[in-house]
Design a protein around this motif. Structure first.
Motif, PDB file in Angstrom:
ATOM      1  N   UNK A 166      -1.949   8.872   8.759  1.00  0.00           N
ATOM      2  CA  UNK A 166      -0.553   8.631   9.119  1.00  0.00           C
ATOM      3  C   UNK A 166       0.398   9.255   8.103  1.00  0.00           C
ATOM      4  N   UNK A 167       0.095   9.117   6.819  1.00  0.00           N
ATOM      5  CA  UNK A 167       0.950   9.694   5.782  1.00  0.00           C
ATOM      6  C   UNK A 167       1.017  11.211   5.896  1.00  0.00           C
ATOM      7  N   UNK A 168      -0.123  11.855   6.055  1.00  0.00           N
ATOM      8  CA  UNK A 168      -0.160  13.314   6.167  1.00  0.00           C
ATOM      9  C   UNK A 168       0.585  13.809   7.402  1.00  0.00           C
ATOM     10  N   UNK A 169       0.403  13.134   8.522  1.00  0.00           N
ATOM     11  CA  UNK A 169       0.982  13.602   9.779  1.00  0.00           C
ATOM     12  C   UNK A 169       2.369  13.033  10.046  1.00  0.00           C
ATOM     13  N   UNK A 170       2.806  12.095   9.240  1.00  0.00           N
ATOM     14  CA  UNK A 170       4.131  11.520   9.413  1.00  0.00           C
ATOM     15  C   UNK A 170       4.273  10.729  10.705  1.00  0.00           C
ATOM     16  N   UNK A 171       3.223  10.007  11.078  1.00  0.00           N
ATOM     17  CA  UNK A 171       3.256   9.231  12.313  1.00  0.00           C
ATOM     18  C   UNK A 171       3.161   7.744  11.996  1.00  0.00           C
ATOM     19  N   UNK A 172       3.631   6.952  12.908  1.00  0.00           N
ATOM     20  CA  UNK A 172       3.479   5.498  12.827  1.00  0.00           C
ATOM     21  C   UNK A 172       2.836   5.066  14.129  1.00  0.00           C
ATOM     22  N   UNK A 209      -2.718  11.305   0.124  1.00  0.00           N
ATOM     23  CA  UNK A 209      -1.394  11.879   0.374  1.00  0.00           C
ATOM     24  C   UNK A 209      -0.590  11.858  -0.914  1.00  0.00           C
ATOM     25  N   UNK A 210      -0.001  12.996  -1.270  1.00  0.00           N
ATOM     26  CA  UNK A 210       0.820  13.105  -2.475  1.00  0.00           C
ATOM     27  C   UNK A 210       2.275  13.052  -2.066  1.00  0.00           C
ATOM     28  N   UNK A 211       2.982  12.065  -2.565  1.00  0.00           N
ATOM     29  CA  UNK A 211       4.394  11.909  -2.251  1.00  0.00           C
ATOM     30  C   UNK A 211       5.147  11.880  -3.574  1.00  0.00           C
ATOM     31  N   UNK A 212       5.870  12.928  -3.875  1.00  0.00           N
ATOM     32  CA  UNK A 212       6.617  12.966  -5.135  1.00  0.00           C
ATOM     33  C   UNK A 212       5.730  12.987  -6.353  1.00  0.00           C
ATOM     34  N   UNK A 213       4.533  13.564  -6.231  1.00  0.00           N
ATOM     35  CA  UNK A 213       3.623  13.659  -7.370  1.00  0.00           C
ATOM     36  C   UNK A 213       2.743  12.444  -7.563  1.00  0.00           C
ATOM     37  N   UNK A 214       2.938  11.414  -6.765  1.00  0.00           N
ATOM     38  CA  UNK A 214       2.125  10.202  -6.861  1.00  0.00           C
ATOM     39  C   UNK A 214       1.158  10.146  -5.688  1.00  0.00           C
ATOM     40  N   UNK A 215      -0.046   9.702  -5.962  1.00  0.00           N
ATOM     41  CA  UNK A 215      -1.022   9.523  -4.891  1.00  0.00           C
ATOM     42  C   UNK A 215      -0.681   8.230  -4.162  1.00  0.00           C
ATOM     43  N   UNK A 216      -0.499   8.315  -2.844  1.00  0.00           N
ATOM     44  CA  UNK A 216      -0.218   7.130  -2.043  1.00  0.00           C
ATOM     45  C   UNK A 216      -1.527   6.565  -1.512  1.00  0.00           C
ATOM     46  N   UNK A 217      -1.946   5.427  -2.009  1.00  0.00           N
ATOM     47  CA  UNK A 217      -3.198   4.788  -1.573  1.00  0.00           C
ATOM     48  C   UNK A 217      -2.895   3.556  -0.824  1.00  0.00           C
ATOM     49  N   UNK A 255      -0.031  20.752   2.953  1.00  0.00           N
ATOM     50  CA  UNK A 255      -1.346  20.151   3.072  1.00  0.00           C
ATOM     51  C   UNK A 255      -2.310  20.817   2.095  1.00  0.00           C
ATOM     52  N   UNK A 256      -3.463  20.236   1.952  1.00  0.00           N
ATOM     53  CA  UNK A 256      -4.439  20.691   0.992  1.00  0.00           C
ATOM     54  C   UNK A 256      -5.437  21.651   1.636  1.00  0.00           C
ATOM     55  N   UNK A 257      -6.262  22.258   0.790  1.00  0.00           N
ATOM     56  CA  UNK A 257      -7.251  23.213   1.288  1.00  0.00           C
ATOM     57  C   UNK A 257      -8.388  22.517   2.043  1.00  0.00           C
ATOM     58  N   UNK A 258      -8.665  21.260   1.745  1.00  0.00           N
ATOM     59  CA  UNK A 258      -9.755  20.528   2.386  1.00  0.00           C
ATOM     60  C   UNK A 258      -9.186  19.662   3.516  1.00  0.00           C
ATOM     61  N   UNK A 259      -8.715  20.312   4.591  1.00  0.00           N
ATOM     62  CA  UNK A 259      -8.015  19.578   5.642  1.00  0.00           C
ATOM     63  C   UNK A 259      -8.629  19.766   7.020  1.00  0.00           C
ATOM     64  N   UNK A 260      -9.879  20.180   7.095  1.00  0.00           N
ATOM     65  CA  UNK A 260     -10.503  20.433   8.394  1.00  0.00           C
ATOM     66  C   UNK A 260     -10.469  19.205   9.295  1.00  0.00           C
ATOM     67  N   UNK A 261     -10.910  18.059   8.783  1.00  0.00           N
ATOM     68  CA  UNK A 261     -10.907  16.832   9.584  1.00  0.00           C
ATOM     69  C   UNK A 261      -9.492  16.430   9.980  1.00  0.00           C
ATOM     70  N   UNK A 262      -8.561  16.556   9.044  1.00  0.00           N
ATOM     71  CA  UNK A 262      -7.173  16.204   9.320  1.00  0.00           C
ATOM     72  C   UNK A 262      -6.578  17.105  10.402  1.00  0.00           C
ATOM     73  N   UNK A 263      -6.877  18.386  10.355  1.00  0.00           N
ATOM     74  CA  UNK A 263      -6.368  19.326  11.358  1.00  0.00           C
ATOM     75  C   UNK A 263      -6.904  19.006  12.750  1.00  0.00           C
TER      76      UNK A 263
END
Length: 112
Positions: free
Chosen positions: A41-47, A104-112, A1-9
């Protein structure tokens, strides 16, 4: 995860404690709501499906507010249903303002 993840956490913590909690999102744009939920969802791996409060006349019909997690994203107060919706959020389990969720970075690509 990234350094700016307060809301995500904070969101992650709530969803880990209660994975069956309903998630309700309010923002000024349905596109923004969907983008942020996809990032979470991408960061947390949830559906998981989230309910979105839109600007339509019947936006609050069928939205499970009681015991749910409310995410207020962006300029949520510009949603014409925001006032009525916020009057009902006292029944929610938790309401969190979300200021930023990194892409979310997946394999070096930004997933939008």
């Amino acid at each position: 995860m990234y350094h700016d993840t307060f809301d995500l956490e904070r969101v992650k913590s709530v969803l880990e404690k209660d994975p069956n909690i309903d998630v309700v999102i309010i923002s000024n744009s349905i596109t923004l709501s969907e983008l942020y939920w996809r990032r979470i969802q991408d960061h947390l791996g949830i559906k998981k499906e989230a309910y979105v409060v839109t600007d339509s006349e019947h936006a609050l019909d069928g939205i499970p507010i009681k015991n749910s997690l409310i995410l207020k994203i962006g300029r949520w107060w510009e949603n014409r249903n925001a006032r009525e919706f916020m009057l009902q959020t006292s029944f929610a389990k938790l309401t969190l303002p979300i200021t930023f969720i990194t892409p979310f970075w997946k394999g070096g690509e930004v997933s939008e």
